[in-house]
Motif scaffolding. Sequence first.
Motif, PDB file in Angstrom:
ATOM      1  N   LYS A  80       0.775  -1.034   0.047  1.00 46.30           N
ATOM      2  CA  LYS A  80      -0.195   0.004   0.020  1.00 46.30           C
ATOM      3  C   LYS A  80       0.664   1.094  -0.040  1.00 46.30           C
ATOM      4  O   LYS A  80       0.538   2.133  -0.759  1.00 46.30           O
ATOM      5  N   LYS A  81       1.893   1.017   0.547  1.00 51.34           N
ATOM      6  CA  LYS A  81       2.879   2.434   1.089  1.00 51.34           C
ATOM      7  C   LYS A  81       3.479   2.547  -0.505  1.00 51.34           C
ATOM      8  O   LYS A  81       3.691   3.765  -1.052  1.00 51.34           O
ATOM      9  N   ALA A  82       3.907   1.459  -1.027  1.00 55.67           N
ATOM     10  CA  ALA A  82       4.612   1.737  -2.206  1.00 55.67           C
ATOM     11  C   ALA A  82       3.772   2.025  -3.379  1.00 55.67           C
ATOM     12  O   ALA A  82       4.176   3.052  -4.055  1.00 55.67           O
ATOM     13  N   ARG A  83       2.594   1.291  -3.405  1.00 56.09           N
ATOM     14  CA  ARG A  83       1.474   1.898  -4.635  1.00 56.09           C
ATOM     15  C   ARG A  83       1.362   3.370  -4.564  1.00 56.09           C
ATOM     16  O   ARG A  83       1.272   4.061  -5.299  1.00 56.09           O
ATOM     17  N   GLN A  84       1.094   3.770  -3.327  1.00 59.29           N
ATOM     18  CA  GLN A  84       0.395   5.250  -2.993  1.00 59.29           C
ATOM     19  C   GLN A  84       1.499   6.056  -3.500  1.00 59.29           C
ATOM     20  O   GLN A  84       1.183   7.250  -4.204  1.00 59.29           O
ATOM     21  N   ARG A  85       3.001   5.892  -3.033  1.00 60.37           N
ATOM     22  CA  ARG A  85       3.863   6.742  -3.341  1.00 60.37           C
ATOM     23  C   ARG A  85       4.364   6.638  -4.784  1.00 60.37           C
ATOM     24  O   ARG A  85       4.698   7.816  -5.187  1.00 60.37           O
ATOM     25  N   ALA A  86       4.314   5.620  -5.281  1.00 61.43           N
ATOM     26  CA  ALA A  86       4.553   5.255  -6.853  1.00 61.43           C
ATOM     27  C   ALA A  86       3.560   6.320  -7.681  1.00 61.43           C
ATOM     28  O   ALA A  86       4.178   6.999  -8.569  1.00 61.43           O
ATOM     29  N   GLU A  87       2.328   6.358  -7.238  1.00 60.58           N
ATOM     30  CA  GLU A  87       1.090   7.257  -7.819  1.00 60.58           C
ATOM     31  C   GLU A  87       1.355   8.644  -7.578  1.00 60.58           C
ATOM     32  O   GLU A  87       1.540   9.301  -8.777  1.00 60.58           O
ATOM     33  N   GLU A  88       1.701   8.886  -6.464  1.00 61.26           N
ATOM     34  CA  GLU A  88       1.930  10.302  -6.208  1.00 61.26           C
ATOM     35  C   GLU A  88       3.252  11.041  -6.739  1.00 61.26           C
ATOM     36  O   GLU A  88       3.171  12.137  -7.338  1.00 61.26           O
ATOM     37  N   LEU A  89       4.227  10.131  -6.964  1.00 62.64           N
ATOM     38  CA  LEU A  89       5.518  10.823  -7.427  1.00 62.64           C
ATOM     39  C   LEU A  89       5.854  10.302  -8.808  1.00 62.64           C
ATOM     40  O   LEU A  89       6.635  10.881  -9.492  1.00 62.64           O
ATOM     41  N   ASN A  90       5.157   9.567  -9.164  1.00 63.91           N
ATOM     42  CA  ASN A  90       5.216   8.800 -10.779  1.00 63.91           C
ATOM     43  C   ASN A  90       6.705   8.491 -10.822  1.00 63.91           C
ATOM     44  O   ASN A  90       7.383   8.809 -11.641  1.00 63.91           O
ATOM     45  N   GLN A  91       7.202   7.709  -9.716  1.00 62.82           N
ATOM     46  CA  GLN A  91       8.438   7.196  -9.518  1.00 62.82           C
ATOM     47  C   GLN A  91       8.445   5.794  -9.107  1.00 62.82           C
ATOM     48  O   GLN A  91       7.338   5.124  -8.729  1.00 62.82           O
ATOM     49  N   ILE A  92       9.438   5.025  -9.388  1.00 59.13           N
ATOM     50  CA  ILE A  92       9.588   3.690  -8.685  1.00 59.13           C
ATOM     51  C   ILE A  92       9.792   3.845  -7.430  1.00 59.13           C
ATOM     52  O   ILE A  92      10.532   4.493  -6.896  1.00 59.13           O
ATOM     53  N   VAL A  93       9.042   3.027  -6.521  1.00 60.25           N
ATOM     54  CA  VAL A  93       9.055   3.272  -5.189  1.00 60.25           C
ATOM     55  C   VAL A  93       9.269   1.979  -4.406  1.00 60.25           C
ATOM     56  O   VAL A  93       8.853   0.921  -4.901  1.00 60.25           O
ATOM     57  N   LEU A  94      10.319   1.936  -3.499  1.00 65.64           N
ATOM     58  CA  LEU A  94      10.372   0.981  -2.576  1.00 65.64           C
ATOM     59  C   LEU A  94      10.191   1.273  -1.072  1.00 65.64           C
ATOM     60  O   LEU A  94      10.394   2.316  -0.501  1.00 65.64           O
ATOM     61  N   ALA A  95       9.261   0.555  -0.564  1.00 67.12           N
ATOM     62  CA  ALA A  95       8.681   0.859   0.892  1.00 67.12           C
ATOM     63  C   ALA A  95       8.741  -0.610   1.680  1.00 67.12           C
ATOM     64  O   ALA A  95       8.739  -1.545   0.941  1.00 67.12           O
ATOM     65  N   ASP A  96       8.859  -0.457   2.856  1.00 69.90           N
ATOM     66  CA  ASP A  96       8.633  -1.641   3.722  1.00 69.90           C
ATOM     67  C   ASP A  96       7.754  -1.380   4.806  1.00 69.90           C
ATOM     68  O   ASP A  96       7.554  -0.449   5.312  1.00 69.90           O
ATOM     69  N   ASP A  97       7.441  -2.746   5.480  1.00 70.77           N
ATOM     70  CA  ASP A  97       6.458  -2.813   6.535  1.00 70.77           C
ATOM     71  C   ASP A  97       7.197  -3.675   7.632  1.00 70.77           C
ATOM     72  O   ASP A  97       7.484  -4.871   6.977  1.00 70.77           O
ATOM     73  N   SER A  98       7.443  -3.270   8.870  1.00 74.38           N
ATOM     74  CA  SER A  98       8.203  -4.178   9.622  1.00 74.38           C
ATOM     75  C   SER A  98       7.801  -4.130  11.057  1.00 74.38           C
ATOM     76  O   SER A  98       6.921  -3.115  11.249  1.00 74.38           O
ATOM     77  N   GLY A  99       8.148  -5.007  11.814  1.00 69.74           N
ATOM     78  CA  GLY A  99       7.652  -4.928  13.286  1.00 69.74           C
ATOM     79  C   GLY A  99       8.171  -6.033  14.042  1.00 69.74           C
ATOM     80  O   GLY A  99       8.954  -7.089  13.597  1.00 69.74           O
TER      81      GLY A  99
END
Length: 199
Positions: free
Chosen positions: A53-72
């Motif tokens: 979700k993080k990667a998709r949203q930022r990729a759409e907003e920035l029109n860039q390839i985005v790497l995101a993580d979720d950890s815990g």
Amino acid sequence: MEKIIIGSGNQHKIEEIKAFFADLNFDFEGLDPELDLPEVVEDGKTYRENALKKARQRAEELNQIVLADDSGLSVDYLDGAPGIYSARFGGEDLDDQQKYLKILNLLKGQPESKRKAAFISVIALVDPFRKIEITAEGRCEGIIAEEPAGENGFGYDPIFYLPEYGLTMAQISQAEKNKISHRGRALKKMKTKLKESYN
């Protein structure tokens, strides 16, 4: 050189990821702190859902390839908590130290057999140009220490004891941490997948 945006505002995490991928032919950059982007609502039920979700949203907003993580951090005695809520455990206003002290308090008096835990990380890459989505998961097993130790690392690292080292995650070097940490293991898998997808 292809640019990949690391969709995180956490400087520790950005530096860790950039260092790990330094030998790849990509230009990794952290999110521009000047950008006023809407917060990603992490309402997924799993680390994978939230990372994507993080990667998709930022990729759409920035029109860039985005790497995101979720950890815990998942603690057996707490039925897997704090889990996907690790960053917000105990409330939004708590700092890292207050969060891990809360965990120690919840486990007070429990023997080592009840203190098993795991760090889990899922990394997602979304490429809006090639319509590529890649995920990779890493896991690191350990025990919740009885008291915090170490100055390296961040988050729950000072209370995450690694029996094979006899040290907490915050007491080992960054190079060692990259080899065995949940994020290091996920990044290693992601590196292999990036090489396969962008050869």
